[in-house]
Design a protein around this motif. Structure first.
Motif, short mmCIF file in Angstrom:
data_model
loop_
_atom_site.label_atom_id
_atom_site.label_comp_id
_atom_site.label_asym_id
_atom_site.label_seq_id
_atom_site.Cartn_x
_atom_site.Cartn_y
_atom_site.Cartn_z
N GLY A 114 34.83 29.94 46.70
CA GLY A 114 34.06 30.11 45.54
C GLY A 114 32.62 29.99 46.28
N ASN A 115 32.32 30.19 47.53
CA ASN A 115 30.90 30.13 48.01
C ASN A 115 30.68 31.37 48.96
OD1 ASN A 115 29.03 29.13 50.21
ND2 ASN A 115 28.74 27.68 48.42
N GLN A 116 29.52 31.94 48.39
CA GLN A 116 29.25 33.12 49.32
C GLN A 116 29.04 32.83 50.68
OE1 GLN A 116 29.55 36.24 48.02
NE2 GLN A 116 29.53 36.78 50.05
N GLU A 117 28.15 31.70 50.94
CA GLU A 117 28.10 31.44 52.46
C GLU A 117 29.34 31.29 53.25
OE1 GLU A 117 25.88 27.94 55.24
OE2 GLU A 117 25.72 27.96 52.82
N VAL A 118 30.31 30.74 52.57
CA VAL A 118 31.79 30.41 53.19
C VAL A 118 32.49 31.84 53.47
CG1 VAL A 118 33.92 29.28 53.08
CG2 VAL A 118 31.85 28.14 52.80
N LEU A 119 32.51 32.31 52.42
CA LEU A 119 32.88 34.17 52.41
C LEU A 119 32.26 34.76 53.40
CD1 LEU A 119 33.20 34.93 48.60
CD2 LEU A 119 34.99 34.56 50.10
N ASN A 120 31.07 34.57 53.81
CA ASN A 120 30.22 35.51 54.83
C ASN A 120 30.62 34.85 56.21
OD1 ASN A 120 28.93 36.80 53.05
ND2 ASN A 120 27.06 35.77 53.16
N PHE A 149 42.90 30.14 48.18
CA PHE A 149 41.59 29.72 48.73
C PHE A 149 41.88 28.74 50.15
CE2 PHE A 149 41.17 30.16 44.17
CZ PHE A 149 39.79 30.58 43.99
N ILE A 150 40.97 28.91 50.84
CA ILE A 150 40.81 28.09 52.16
C ILE A 150 40.02 26.85 52.10
CG2 ILE A 150 40.79 27.87 54.44
CD1 ILE A 150 41.40 31.01 54.56
N LEU A 151 40.12 25.69 52.39
CA LEU A 151 39.39 24.65 52.42
C LEU A 151 39.30 24.23 53.94
CD1 LEU A 151 40.17 22.66 49.11
CD2 LEU A 151 38.46 24.19 49.32
N GLY A 152 38.05 23.82 54.12
CA GLY A 152 37.96 22.98 55.54
C GLY A 152 37.44 23.87 56.56
N ALA A 153 36.95 25.15 56.22
CA ALA A 153 35.96 25.94 57.23
C ALA A 153 35.15 25.03 58.16
CB ALA A 153 35.41 27.04 56.78
N PRO A 154 34.73 25.25 59.40
CA PRO A 154 33.91 24.34 60.34
C PRO A 154 32.61 24.38 59.67
CG PRO A 154 35.29 25.85 61.65
CD PRO A 154 35.40 26.25 60.31
N GLU A 156 31.97 24.45 56.36
CA GLU A 156 31.98 23.75 55.03
C GLU A 156 31.78 22.54 54.71
OE1 GLU A 156 35.02 25.44 51.67
OE2 GLU A 156 36.03 25.15 53.53
N THR A 157 30.90 22.25 53.43
CA THR A 157 30.67 21.12 53.15
C THR A 157 31.17 20.80 51.94
OG1 THR A 157 28.92 21.75 51.65
CG2 THR A 157 28.13 21.28 53.84
N GLU A 158 31.16 19.31 51.27
CA GLU A 158 31.95 18.95 50.07
C GLU A 158 31.25 19.84 49.07
OE1 GLU A 158 32.38 14.97 47.61
OE2 GLU A 158 31.99 14.60 49.64
N LYS A 159 30.01 20.10 49.19
CA LYS A 159 29.59 21.00 47.98
C LYS A 159 30.33 22.32 48.05
CE LYS A 159 25.64 23.65 46.41
NZ LYS A 159 26.53 24.80 45.88
N HIS A 160 30.50 22.97 49.02
CA HIS A 160 31.09 24.26 49.25
C HIS A 160 32.67 24.29 48.64
CE1 HIS A 160 28.52 25.17 52.95
NE2 HIS A 160 27.87 26.09 51.95
N MET A 161 33.30 22.78 48.92
CA MET A 161 34.68 22.86 48.47
C MET A 161 34.44 22.69 47.13
SD MET A 161 36.66 20.64 51.28
CE MET A 161 35.75 20.40 52.79
N ASP A 162 33.70 21.70 46.54
CA ASP A 162 33.44 21.70 45.04
C ASP A 162 33.11 23.23 44.42
OD1 ASP A 162 34.01 19.09 45.16
OD2 ASP A 162 31.68 18.74 45.07
#
Length: 186
Positions: A114-120, A149-154, A156-162
Motif C-alpha cells: 500500500g506504499n508506492q515507493e515499495v511498489l516501485n 500483500f508482501i511485508l518485509g522488503a529490504p 521497507e520501514t515500519e511506516k511502509h508496512m503500516d
C-alpha cells in the motif's frame, strides 16, 4: 461449493516483479489455447463443483480470456470458478461482466504493498489508484475480492508496512493476505 480442484492455464508471467520466482522456474510466459482450457473445464465439471485457476496472470491475454469466458457461457457447465492471479492493470468492466456470467465467483489480485515507493522497488509497474480502481470494479461486479500483500522488503520501514495494512483496510477487501518477503534460490 462442493468438491473442488485446481487447474493451470498458463505458465509464468511476462512481467518482471523483483520478488517473483516465476521467471526463474518457467523462464518465459506460455499459455494454453482457449479450446484446450475449455476441454479441461468440461472434464472437471463431470466430477467437481468448483475449480481454482492458479495462473500467475490469467488475464494477460485479454482476447484469450474473453474467448474462454465466451465458451464457458456457451457450454453452461455450472461450475464455480475462482481465479488466483489477476493483475490490477487488467481489470476491465466488460471482461469482468463476462467472467461473472461464466461462473467466476472470486478474483485474487497481487497488490503487494500500500506504499508506492515499495511498489516501485518491487518493479510492479502499478499505482495505488490502479489498485483502488481494480478492487472497486471487482466489488461492483460482485466478486469475492482477495488481495495479496508482501511485508518485509529490504527497503521497507515500519511506516511502509503500516501503509500496507491501512491500504488493505481502505480497499475493503473480502480477504487480505500478508506474506513475509523471503529469498529463494534463483
Amino acid at each position: 461449493k462442493g468438491k473442488i480442484t485446481s487447474m493451470v492455464t498458463t505458465r509464468g508471467c511476462p512481467f518482471h516483479c523483483r520478488f517473483c520466482v516465476s521467471k526463474s522456474i518457467f523462464k518465459k510466459y506460455r499459455s494454453r489455447s482457449a479450446e484446450n482450457v475449455i476441454k479441461e473445464f468440461e472434464e472437471i465439471a463431470k466430477e467437481y463443483d468448483s475449480v481454482f485457476v492458479v495462473d500467475d496472470n490469467f488475464l494477460f491475454d485479454k482476447k484469450r480470456a474473453e474467448k474462454i469466458m465466451d465458451l464457458l457461457i456457451e457450454k453452461q457447465l455450472n461450475i464455480e470458478i475462482w481465479i488466483a492471479g489477476i493483475r490490477v492493470t487488467d481489470a476491465d468492466a466488460n471482461l469482468f461482466k463476462k467472467m461473472k456470467k461464466a461462473g467466476v465467483k472470486s478474483v485474487e489480485f497481487g497488490i503487494e504493498s500500500g506504499n508506492q515507493e515499495v511498489l516501485n522497488y518491487y518493479n510492479k509497474k502499478i499505482t495505488l489508484d490502479q489498485i483502488r480502481n481494480a478492487v472497486a470494479l471487482s466489488k461492483k461486479t460482485g466478486f469475492l475480492t482477495i488481495g495479496n500483500f508482501i511485508l518485509g522488503a529490504p527497503i521497507e520501514t515500519e511506516k511502509h508496512m503500516d501503509d500496507s495494512i491501512n491500504f488493505a483496510k481502505e480497499l475493503n477487501l473480502d480477504f487480505a493476505f500478508f506474506y513475509p518477503y523471503s529469498y529463494l534460490k534463483g
